[in-house]
Design a protein around this motif. Structure first.
Motif, mmCIF file in Angstrom:
data_model
loop_
_atom_site.group_PDB
_atom_site.id
_atom_site.type_symbol
_atom_site.label_atom_id
_atom_site.label_comp_id
_atom_site.label_asym_id
_atom_site.label_seq_id
_atom_site.Cartn_x
_atom_site.Cartn_y
_atom_site.Cartn_z
ATOM 1 N N GLY A 51 22.122 -37.060 28.323
ATOM 2 C CA GLY A 51 20.935 -36.582 27.823
ATOM 3 C C GLY A 51 21.094 -35.604 26.619
ATOM 4 N N ASP A 86 12.408 -35.967 24.080
ATOM 5 C CA ASP A 86 12.757 -34.596 24.630
ATOM 6 C C ASP A 86 11.321 -33.962 25.003
ATOM 7 O OD1 ASP A 86 13.394 -32.157 25.192
ATOM 8 O OD2 ASP A 86 14.715 -31.917 23.401
ATOM 9 N N PHE A 96 20.612 -41.134 26.545
ATOM 10 C CA PHE A 96 20.941 -41.062 27.972
ATOM 11 C C PHE A 96 21.715 -42.202 28.172
ATOM 12 C CE2 PHE A 96 17.475 -38.262 28.398
ATOM 13 C CZ PHE A 96 17.915 -37.218 29.350
#
Length: 146
Positions: A51, A86, A96
């Motif tokens: 992430g 985000d 990710f």
């Protein structure tokens, strides 16, 4: 006048050649998985910390930010990573791993470790540790200058 150094024996030339040859060999070994050495570096960073922003991945892989999107695009096409907005800053996309990308960690890491072992065969562990320390200091010096 001082002793003349042949370009092919200069530190920077030998260092660059070793880096290029190792990178090419890693890419060849990973080719069965359709992953390049550069893409592996992105995946390895995500395996440690999933992430991340593209900027973070650029920083970790020592690439400029503009070179990261094509790497991510290719990994995304292979369904190894995905971009997500985000939640704390909707302007940013976080990268990710997919389950498929996560599942390659052990196998790809094993290939890279084996290739590195082969490249450093016959070199004493203390010498390798010392060389790594010197190279890290060089990187620190060069990053500080920029």
């Amino acid at each position: 006048m001082g002793k003349k150094i042949k370009v092919e024996n200069s530190f920077s030339t030998v260092l660059g050649k070793a880096s290029r040859l190792l990178g090419n060999q890693i890419s060849r070994q990973l080719s069965d998985y359709q992953v390049t050495g550069e893409q592996w570096a992105i995946l390895a960073s995500l395996w440690r910390n999933d992430g991340q922003t593209q900027q973070s991945l650029a920083d970790v892989s020592n690439k400029n930010k503009a070179s990261i999107p094509p790497l991510i695009d290719n990994l995304e096409k292979r369904r190894l990573v995905e971009r997500r907005t985000d939640k704390s800053d909707r302007r940013n996309k976080l990268i990710f791993l997919t389950s498929e990308g996560a599942s390659l960690q052990e196998e790809l890491s094993s290939i890279v470790k084996k290739t590195t072992r082969e490249a450093t065969a016959g070199i004493d562990k203390k010498e390798l540790k010392s060389a790594k320390k010197v190279l890290k200091k060089m990187v620190e010096n060069l990053v500080t200058e920029n």
